[in-house]
Design a protein around this motif. Structure first.
Motif, PDB file in Angstrom:
ATOM      1  N   ALA A  12       0.810  -1.217   0.000  1.00  0.00           N
ATOM      2  CA  ALA A  12       0.000   0.000   0.000  1.00  0.00           C
ATOM      3  C   ALA A  12       0.848   1.274   0.000  1.00  0.00           C
ATOM      4  CB  ALA A  12      -0.923   0.005   1.210  1.00  0.00           C
ATOM      5  N   VAL A  13       2.168   1.146   0.124  1.00  0.00           N
ATOM      6  CA  VAL A  13       3.044   2.316   0.152  1.00  0.00           C
ATOM      7  C   VAL A  13       3.158   2.887  -1.256  1.00  0.00           C
ATOM      8  CG1 VAL A  13       5.416   3.088   0.561  1.00  0.00           C
ATOM      9  CG2 VAL A  13       4.344   1.483   2.138  1.00  0.00           C
ATOM     10  N   THR A  14       2.929   4.188  -1.381  1.00  0.00           N
ATOM     11  CA  THR A  14       2.972   4.821  -2.699  1.00  0.00           C
ATOM     12  C   THR A  14       4.199   5.698  -2.900  1.00  0.00           C
ATOM     13  OG1 THR A  14       1.612   6.646  -1.901  1.00  0.00           O
ATOM     14  CG2 THR A  14       0.465   4.782  -2.916  1.00  0.00           C
ATOM     15  N   CYS A  15       4.974   5.928  -1.854  1.00  0.00           N
ATOM     16  CA  CYS A  15       6.201   6.721  -2.002  1.00  0.00           C
ATOM     17  C   CYS A  15       7.372   5.774  -2.252  1.00  0.00           C
ATOM     18  CB  CYS A  15       6.435   7.570  -0.752  1.00  0.00           C
ATOM     19  SG  CYS A  15       6.699   6.614   0.743  1.00  0.00           S
ATOM     20  N   PRO A  16       8.516   6.310  -2.683  1.00  0.00           N
ATOM     21  CA  PRO A  16       9.680   5.442  -2.906  1.00  0.00           C
ATOM     22  C   PRO A  16      10.062   4.688  -1.626  1.00  0.00           C
ATOM     23  CG  PRO A  16      10.063   7.612  -3.829  1.00  0.00           C
ATOM     24  CD  PRO A  16       8.793   7.701  -3.025  1.00  0.00           C
ATOM     25  N   LEU A  17      10.405   3.427  -1.783  1.00  0.00           N
ATOM     26  CA  LEU A  17      10.725   2.563  -0.651  1.00  0.00           C
ATOM     27  C   LEU A  17      12.195   2.162  -0.705  1.00  0.00           C
ATOM     28  CD1 LEU A  17       9.833   0.715   1.745  1.00  0.00           C
ATOM     29  CD2 LEU A  17       9.366  -1.027   0.019  1.00  0.00           C
ATOM     30  N   VAL A  18      12.884   2.332   0.410  1.00  0.00           N
ATOM     31  CA  VAL A  18      14.257   1.855   0.554  1.00  0.00           C
ATOM     32  C   VAL A  18      14.287   0.965   1.780  1.00  0.00           C
ATOM     33  CG1 VAL A  18      16.668   2.489   0.956  1.00  0.00           C
ATOM     34  CG2 VAL A  18      15.216   3.957  -0.463  1.00  0.00           C
ATOM     35  N   THR A  19      14.716  -0.271   1.590  1.00  0.00           N
ATOM     36  CA  THR A  19      14.885  -1.180   2.724  1.00  0.00           C
ATOM     37  C   THR A  19      16.377  -1.312   2.987  1.00  0.00           C
ATOM     38  OG1 THR A  19      14.803  -3.073   1.227  1.00  0.00           O
ATOM     39  CG2 THR A  19      12.772  -2.489   2.346  1.00  0.00           C
ATOM     40  N   VAL A  20      16.736  -1.329   4.261  1.00  0.00           N
ATOM     41  CA  VAL A  20      18.138  -1.353   4.649  1.00  0.00           C
ATOM     42  C   VAL A  20      18.345  -2.501   5.631  1.00  0.00           C
ATOM     43  CG1 VAL A  20      20.039  -0.010   5.614  1.00  0.00           C
ATOM     44  CG2 VAL A  20      18.149   1.168   4.467  1.00  0.00           C
ATOM     45  N   ARG A  21      19.377  -3.292   5.371  1.00  0.00           N
ATOM     46  CA  ARG A  21      19.704  -4.393   6.267  1.00  0.00           C
ATOM     47  C   ARG A  21      21.206  -4.450   6.458  1.00  0.00           C
ATOM     48  NH1 ARG A  21      21.951  -8.867   3.818  1.00  0.00           N
ATOM     49  NH2 ARG A  21      21.385 -10.203   5.554  1.00  0.00           N
ATOM     50  N   GLY A  22      21.607  -5.004   7.587  1.00  0.00           N
ATOM     51  CA  GLY A  22      23.023  -5.260   7.828  1.00  0.00           C
ATOM     52  C   GLY A  22      23.434  -6.547   7.137  1.00  0.00           C
ATOM     53  N   GLY A  23      24.627  -6.587   6.609  1.00  0.00           N
ATOM     54  CA  GLY A  23      25.110  -7.764   5.898  1.00  0.00           C
ATOM     55  C   GLY A  23      25.260  -8.993   6.778  1.00  0.00           C
ATOM     56  N   ARG A  24      25.365  -8.809   8.091  1.00  0.00           N
ATOM     57  CA  ARG A  24      25.468  -9.946   9.025  1.00  0.00           C
ATOM     58  C   ARG A  24      24.161 -10.168   9.777  1.00  0.00           C
ATOM     59  NH1 ARG A  24      28.940  -9.849  13.244  1.00  0.00           N
ATOM     60  NH2 ARG A  24      28.731  -7.601  13.452  1.00  0.00           N
ATOM     61  N   ASP A  25      23.058  -9.738   9.194  1.00  0.00           N
ATOM     62  CA  ASP A  25      21.746  -9.837   9.849  1.00  0.00           C
ATOM     63  C   ASP A  25      21.134 -11.211   9.603  1.00  0.00           C
ATOM     64  OD1 ASP A  25      19.147  -9.640  10.747  1.00  0.00           O
ATOM     65  OD2 ASP A  25      18.792  -7.690   9.835  1.00  0.00           O
ATOM     66  N   PRO A  26      21.038 -12.065  10.636  1.00  0.00           N
ATOM     67  CA  PRO A  26      20.438 -13.377  10.456  1.00  0.00           C
ATOM     68  C   PRO A  26      18.904 -13.340  10.479  1.00  0.00           C
ATOM     69  CG  PRO A  26      21.117 -13.134  12.725  1.00  0.00           C
ATOM     70  CD  PRO A  26      21.548 -11.880  11.999  1.00  0.00           C
ATOM     71  N   LEU A  27      18.333 -12.224  10.896  1.00  0.00           N
ATOM     72  CA  LEU A  27      16.878 -12.122  11.008  1.00  0.00           C
ATOM     73  C   LEU A  27      16.213 -11.603   9.742  1.00  0.00           C
ATOM     74  CD1 LEU A  27      16.697 -10.567  14.582  1.00  0.00           C
ATOM     75  CD2 LEU A  27      16.493 -12.972  13.936  1.00  0.00           C
ATOM     76  N   CYS A  28      16.951 -10.887   8.942  1.00  0.00           N
ATOM     77  CA  CYS A  28      16.399 -10.282   7.732  1.00  0.00           C
ATOM     78  C   CYS A  28      17.364 -10.585   6.583  1.00  0.00           C
ATOM     79  CB  CYS A  28      16.238  -8.777   7.943  1.00  0.00           C
ATOM     80  SG  CYS A  28      15.440  -7.949   6.581  1.00  0.00           S
ATOM     81  N   THR A  29      17.048 -11.594   5.802  1.00  0.00           N
ATOM     82  CA  THR A  29      17.958 -12.038   4.748  1.00  0.00           C
ATOM     83  C   THR A  29      17.832 -11.157   3.508  1.00  0.00           C
ATOM     84  OG1 THR A  29      16.387 -13.542   3.727  1.00  0.00           O
ATOM     85  CG2 THR A  29      17.704 -14.420   5.563  1.00  0.00           C
ATOM     86  N   SER A  30      18.820 -11.240   2.641  1.00  0.00           N
ATOM     87  CA  SER A  30      18.777 -10.468   1.404  1.00  0.00           C
ATOM     88  C   SER A  30      17.602 -10.904   0.530  1.00  0.00           C
ATOM     89  CB  SER A  30      20.099 -10.574   0.648  1.00  0.00           C
ATOM     90  OG  SER A  30      20.428 -11.920   0.400  1.00  0.00           O
ATOM     91  N   ASP A  31      17.247 -12.181   0.554  1.00  0.00           N
ATOM     92  CA  ASP A  31      16.090 -12.658  -0.206  1.00  0.00           C
ATOM     93  C   ASP A  31      14.793 -12.045   0.321  1.00  0.00           C
ATOM     94  OD1 ASP A  31      17.653 -14.195  -1.890  1.00  0.00           O
ATOM     95  OD2 ASP A  31      17.334 -16.042  -0.740  1.00  0.00           O
ATOM     96  N   GLN A  32      14.676 -11.950   1.628  1.00  0.00           N
ATOM     97  CA  GLN A  32      13.477 -11.343   2.216  1.00  0.00           C
ATOM     98  C   GLN A  32      13.369  -9.873   1.822  1.00  0.00           C
ATOM     99  OE1 GLN A  32      14.489 -12.363   6.245  1.00  0.00           O
ATOM    100  NE2 GLN A  32      12.737 -13.763   6.413  1.00  0.00           N
ATOM    101  N   VAL A  33      14.471  -9.155   1.896  1.00  0.00           N
ATOM    102  CA  VAL A  33      14.473  -7.733   1.556  1.00  0.00           C
ATOM    103  C   VAL A  33      14.152  -7.547   0.072  1.00  0.00           C
ATOM    104  CG1 VAL A  33      15.952  -5.699   1.351  1.00  0.00           C
ATOM    105  CG2 VAL A  33      15.977  -7.038   3.431  1.00  0.00           C
ATOM    106  N   ALA A  34      14.721  -8.374  -0.782  1.00  0.00           N
ATOM    107  CA  ALA A  34      14.465  -8.258  -2.221  1.00  0.00           C
ATOM    108  C   ALA A  34      12.982  -8.457  -2.535  1.00  0.00           C
ATOM    109  CB  ALA A  34      15.311  -9.267  -2.980  1.00  0.00           C
ATOM    110  N   GLY A  35      12.311  -9.292  -1.760  1.00  0.00           N
ATOM    111  CA  GLY A  35      10.890  -9.557  -1.982  1.00  0.00           C
ATOM    112  C   GLY A  35       9.969  -8.439  -1.538  1.00  0.00           C
ATOM    113  N   LEU A  36      10.516  -7.421  -0.883  1.00  0.00           N
ATOM    114  CA  LEU A  36       9.685  -6.322  -0.395  1.00  0.00           C
ATOM    115  C   LEU A  36       9.482  -5.236  -1.446  1.00  0.00           C
ATOM    116  CD1 LEU A  36      11.132  -5.938   3.205  1.00  0.00           C
ATOM    117  CD2 LEU A  36       9.024  -7.097   2.501  1.00  0.00           C
ATOM    118  N   GLY A  37      10.283  -5.244  -2.500  1.00  0.00           N
ATOM    119  CA  GLY A  37      10.186  -4.217  -3.528  1.00  0.00           C
ATOM    120  C   GLY A  37      11.014  -3.005  -3.173  1.00  0.00           C
TER     121      GLY A  37
END
Length: 68
Positions: A12-37
């Motif tokens: 439902a977000v209509t503004c530009p979205l930037v997701t940020v994760r730490g490279g050593r983050d075991p809770l939020c994987t790069s695949d999960q972040v990529a799936g958020l758009g």
């Protein structure tokens, strides 16, 4: 289990979205972040709680000054 999956809320977000994760983050994987758009930023070597450990890096990314 969240009552409202993050993917559904972000759809439902209509503004530009930037997701940020730490490279050593075991809770939020790069695949999960990529799936958020939007734009996905991974900060190498940083853990899940990196905004608390290095708030300047987080602020630079959040403000569009991606000095990583």
């Amino acid at each position: 289990m969240p009552r409202h999956p993050l993917e559904d809320l972000l759809a439902a977000v209509t503004c530009p979205l930037v997701t940020v994760r730490g490279g050593r983050d075991p809770l939020c994987t790069s695949d999960q972040v990529a799936g958020l758009g939007g734009v996905a930023v991974t900060l190498p070597g940083l853990p899940h709680a990196f905004p608390y450990l290095d708030p300047d890096v987080f602020a630079n990314v959040a403000l569009g000054n991606r000095r990583v």
